[in-house]
Design a protein around this motif. Structure first.
Motif, PDB file in Angstrom:
ATOM      1  N   GLY A 123      -5.783   1.414  -5.430  1.00 15.92           N
ATOM      2  CA  GLY A 123      -4.854   0.352  -5.063  1.00 15.92           C
ATOM      3  C   GLY A 123      -3.483   0.914  -4.749  1.00 15.92           C
ATOM      4  O   GLY A 123      -3.136   2.022  -5.165  1.00 15.92           O
ATOM      5  N   SER A 143      -4.264 -16.029  -4.282  1.00 16.28           N
ATOM      6  CA  SER A 143      -5.426 -15.839  -5.154  1.00 16.28           C
ATOM      7  C   SER A 143      -5.130 -14.694  -6.119  1.00 16.28           C
ATOM      8  O   SER A 143      -4.067 -14.082  -6.060  1.00 16.28           O
ATOM      9  N   PHE A 146      -2.177 -13.804 -10.264  1.00 16.18           N
ATOM     10  CA  PHE A 146      -0.896 -14.517 -10.226  1.00 16.18           C
ATOM     11  C   PHE A 146      -0.936 -15.827  -9.453  1.00 16.18           C
ATOM     12  O   PHE A 146       0.104 -16.420  -9.191  1.00 16.18           O
ATOM     13  N   LYS A 153       6.051 -10.927  -6.735  1.00 11.56           N
ATOM     14  CA  LYS A 153       5.559  -9.576  -7.029  1.00 11.56           C
ATOM     15  C   LYS A 153       5.666  -8.691  -5.796  1.00 11.56           C
ATOM     16  O   LYS A 153       5.873  -9.201  -4.684  1.00 11.56           O
ATOM     17  N   THR A 156       0.762  -5.752  -2.771  1.00 16.31           N
ATOM     18  CA  THR A 156      -0.251  -4.792  -3.240  1.00 16.31           C
ATOM     19  C   THR A 156      -1.515  -4.937  -2.395  1.00 16.31           C
ATOM     20  O   THR A 156      -1.692  -5.933  -1.698  1.00 16.31           O
ATOM     21  N   GLY A 157      -2.365  -3.957  -2.494  1.00 13.38           N
ATOM     22  CA  GLY A 157      -3.634  -4.034  -1.767  1.00 13.38           C
ATOM     23  C   GLY A 157      -4.522  -2.867  -2.130  1.00 13.38           C
ATOM     24  O   GLY A 157      -4.209  -2.090  -3.041  1.00 13.38           O
ATOM     25  N   VAL A 158      -5.613  -2.767  -1.412  1.00 11.29           N
ATOM     26  CA  VAL A 158      -6.604  -1.725  -1.694  1.00 11.29           C
ATOM     27  C   VAL A 158      -6.740  -0.821  -0.469  1.00 11.29           C
ATOM     28  O   VAL A 158      -6.799  -1.301   0.660  1.00 11.29           O
ATOM     29  N   ARG A 190      -0.844   4.628 -12.005  1.00 11.05           N
ATOM     30  CA  ARG A 190      -1.449   4.346 -13.299  1.00 11.05           C
ATOM     31  C   ARG A 190      -2.958   4.129 -13.103  1.00 11.05           C
ATOM     32  O   ARG A 190      -3.429   3.773 -12.033  1.00 11.05           O
ATOM     33  N   LEU A 203      -7.211   3.092  -9.723  1.00 12.07           N
ATOM     34  CA  LEU A 203      -6.060   4.003  -9.637  1.00 12.07           C
ATOM     35  C   LEU A 203      -5.045   3.316  -8.747  1.00 12.07           C
ATOM     36  O   LEU A 203      -5.346   3.015  -7.580  1.00 12.07           O
ATOM     37  N   HIS A 249       5.623   1.835 -13.267  1.00  6.18           N
ATOM     38  CA  HIS A 249       4.776   0.798 -12.680  1.00  6.18           C
ATOM     39  C   HIS A 249       5.252  -0.587 -13.108  1.00  6.18           C
ATOM     40  O   HIS A 249       5.478  -1.474 -12.294  1.00  6.18           O
ATOM     41  N   LEU A 253       7.628  -4.387 -11.270  1.00  3.18           N
ATOM     42  CA  LEU A 253       6.972  -5.676 -11.007  1.00  3.18           C
ATOM     43  C   LEU A 253       8.024  -6.770 -11.169  1.00  3.18           C
ATOM     44  O   LEU A 253       8.463  -7.051 -12.288  1.00  3.18           O
TER      45      LEU A 253
HETATM   46  N1  LIG Z   1      -2.259  -8.452  -7.618  1.00  2.00           N
HETATM   47  C1  LIG Z   1      -1.422  -8.088  -8.553  1.00  2.00           C
HETATM   48  O1  LIG Z   1      -0.689  -8.881  -9.078  1.00  2.00           O
HETATM   49  C2  LIG Z   1      -1.296  -6.662  -8.968  1.00  2.00           C
HETATM   50  C3  LIG Z   1      -0.362  -6.325  -9.932  1.00  2.00           C
HETATM   51  C4  LIG Z   1      -0.254  -4.990 -10.315  1.00  2.00           C
HETATM   52  C5  LIG Z   1      -1.068  -4.033  -9.740  1.00  2.00           C
HETATM   53  N2  LIG Z   1      -1.970  -4.406  -8.806  1.00  2.00           N
HETATM   54  C6  LIG Z   1      -2.791  -3.380  -8.243  1.00  2.00           C
HETATM   55  O2  LIG Z   1      -2.760  -3.494  -6.852  1.00  2.00           O
HETATM   56  C7  LIG Z   1      -3.972  -3.013  -6.343  1.00  2.00           C
HETATM   57  C8  LIG Z   1      -4.553  -4.055  -5.429  1.00  2.00           C
HETATM   58  O3  LIG Z   1      -4.653  -5.260  -6.150  1.00  2.00           O
HETATM   59  P1  LIG Z   1      -4.581  -6.644  -5.405  1.00  2.00           P
HETATM   60  O4  LIG Z   1      -4.497  -7.672  -6.474  1.00  2.00           O
HETATM   61  O5  LIG Z   1      -3.560  -6.653  -4.370  1.00  2.00           O
HETATM   62  O6  LIG Z   1      -5.924  -6.635  -4.689  1.00  2.00           O
HETATM   63  P2  LIG Z   1      -7.304  -7.173  -5.167  1.00  2.00           P
HETATM   64  O7  LIG Z   1      -8.125  -6.017  -5.565  1.00  2.00           O
HETATM   65  O8  LIG Z   1      -7.142  -8.283  -6.144  1.00  2.00           O
HETATM   66  O9  LIG Z   1      -7.794  -7.773  -3.847  1.00  2.00           O
HETATM   67  C9  LIG Z   1      -7.817  -7.074  -2.633  1.00  2.00           C
HETATM   68  C10 LIG Z   1      -8.473  -8.001  -1.627  1.00  2.00           C
HETATM   69  O10 LIG Z   1      -9.813  -8.252  -2.016  1.00  2.00           O
HETATM   70  C11 LIG Z   1     -10.003  -9.625  -2.255  1.00  2.00           C
HETATM   71  N3  LIG Z   1     -10.839  -9.751  -3.448  1.00  2.00           N
HETATM   72  C12 LIG Z   1     -10.757  -9.023  -4.583  1.00  2.00           C
HETATM   73  N4  LIG Z   1     -11.707  -9.389  -5.449  1.00  2.00           N
HETATM   74  C13 LIG Z   1     -12.416 -10.355  -4.841  1.00  2.00           C
HETATM   75  C14 LIG Z   1     -13.545 -11.129  -5.217  1.00  2.00           C
HETATM   76  N5  LIG Z   1     -14.126 -10.981  -6.415  1.00  2.00           N
HETATM   77  N6  LIG Z   1     -13.998 -12.040  -4.347  1.00  2.00           N
HETATM   78  C15 LIG Z   1     -13.422 -12.190  -3.141  1.00  2.00           C
HETATM   79  N7  LIG Z   1     -12.364 -11.481  -2.707  1.00  2.00           N
HETATM   80  C16 LIG Z   1     -11.864 -10.583  -3.559  1.00  2.00           C
HETATM   81  C17 LIG Z   1      -8.610 -10.196  -2.469  1.00  2.00           C
HETATM   82  O11 LIG Z   1      -8.537 -11.563  -2.145  1.00  2.00           O
HETATM   83  C18 LIG Z   1      -7.793  -9.350  -1.539  1.00  2.00           C
HETATM   84  O12 LIG Z   1      -7.911  -9.822  -0.206  1.00  2.00           O
HETATM   85  C19 LIG Z   1      -4.866  -2.690  -7.530  1.00  2.00           C
HETATM   86  O13 LIG Z   1      -4.787  -1.314  -7.791  1.00  2.00           O
HETATM   87  C20 LIG Z   1      -4.223  -3.478  -8.639  1.00  2.00           C
HETATM   88  O14 LIG Z   1      -4.450  -2.908  -9.901  1.00  2.00           O
HETATM   89  C21 LIG Z   1      -2.100  -5.702  -8.406  1.00  2.00           C
END
Ligand SMILES: NC(=O)c1ccc[n+]([C@@H]2O[C@H](COP(=O)([O-])OP(=O)(O)OC[C@H]3O[C@@H](n4cnc5c(N)ncnc54)[C@H](O)[C@@H]3O)[C@@H](O)[C@H]2O)c1
Length: 257
Positions: A123, A143, A146, A153, A156-158, A190, A203, A249, A253
């Protein structure tokens, strides 16, 4: 019994039999695979097969590979041949992709050293700082954890398969907010566990980026709202970091108060 289907051997005085292989094995009766650097073989199934024929050919192949000292045997099974999974005696799942399932078997009597399937998702988080105004780019998500919590925030993404972290974080920022930004550096990372499907680890790389554009165009499907927030309004983390997390990290936030 059809004599052509069994080996003809020489009996000895101790109720034993010696078989001498004089001709190369009939290639059509065993699978032809790709060797790897670890004494393994990968067989890709390309044609439909009757399950019983598959099992018989696999048995003959395994016997041949054992004689050759092969270790890890991989079967790449396109999803259209999923009917052969049960027929692959002694094999287990290794991983699945959208178009194929990979089965594996460790055939010698030594410790199985087949590496586990991918264990982490990667991530990225973006600290996009406009140094001229002292503002940071923040979002509210539609979604995820949060949703409906009124928390601002960092984007973030993958990271996609085969994508560099520095490209992935810039892509996510642009996709979610329309802001074009240049990657500067990784500020911290982290690791967390049971983060995806309650199984895979995560990660997360927090990166600094410099914006090249400032007009926000939210991605309507994922982002409720995005805005530039004065960095002075970021008082405390919305989530306290775990003791073992890299502290930076949590520090970044934001939550507007
Ligand atoms: N979102 C946060 O608040 C947050 C906070 C701190 C760290 N992070 C980190 O950011 C990175 C990315 O997290 P994120 O929350 O942005 O992405 P995520 O992994 O929650 O989601 C990425 C994408 O996949 C989709 N998705 C994920 N799980 C799904 C499921 N079960 N069904 C359908 N769609 C799904 C989401 O809608 C999004 O479009 C990670 O390493 C996470 O630990 C996120």
């Amino acid at each position: 019994m059809d004599a052509s289907q069994i080996f003809q051997g020489e009996p000895d005085n101790y109720d034993g039999v010696t078989v001498t292989i004089t001709e190369p094995m009939d290639a059509s009766k065993i699978f032809q695979g790709e060797p790897d650097n670890y004494d393994g073989v990968t067989v890709t199934i390309a044609e439909p097969m009757d399950a019983a024929v598959f099992t018989e050919k696999l048995r003959a192949s395994l016997s041949h590979w054992r004689q050759e000292g092969k270790k890890g045997i991989w079967i790449n099974l396109p999803i259209r041949f999923a009917n052969l999974v049960e027929a692959a005696e002694g094999f287990r799942y290794h991983h699945a992709e959208p178009d194929y399932l990979m089965l594996v078997s460790w055939i010698p009597n030594t410790r199985d050293t087949i590496p586990a399937n991918a264990s982490h998702v990667v991530g990225v988080g973006a600290l996009v700082l406009n140094k001229n105004t002292g503002e940071v780019l923040v979002v509210q998500e539609k979604s995820g954890y949060f949703r409906n919590k009124n928390v601002w925030k960092l984007p973030t993404g993958v990271v996609n398969e085969g994508e560099d972290i520095c490209d992935g974080v810039a892509r996510e920022v642009e996709e979610e907010t329309g802001i074009v930004a240049d990657f500067v550096e990784v500020l911290s990372f982290r690791q967390s566990h049971k983060a995806f499907l309650n199984k895979k680890s995560d990660l997360f790389f927090l990166c600094a980026l410099t914006p090249r554009s400032y007009e926000i165009i939210e991605q309507k499907s994922e982002i409720l709202e995005a805005k530039w927030m004065p960095i002075k309004k970021i008082r405390r983390p919305a989530i306290e970091p775990e003791p073992r997390d890299v502290q930076v990290h949590g520090k970044y936030l934001p939550e507007e108060v």
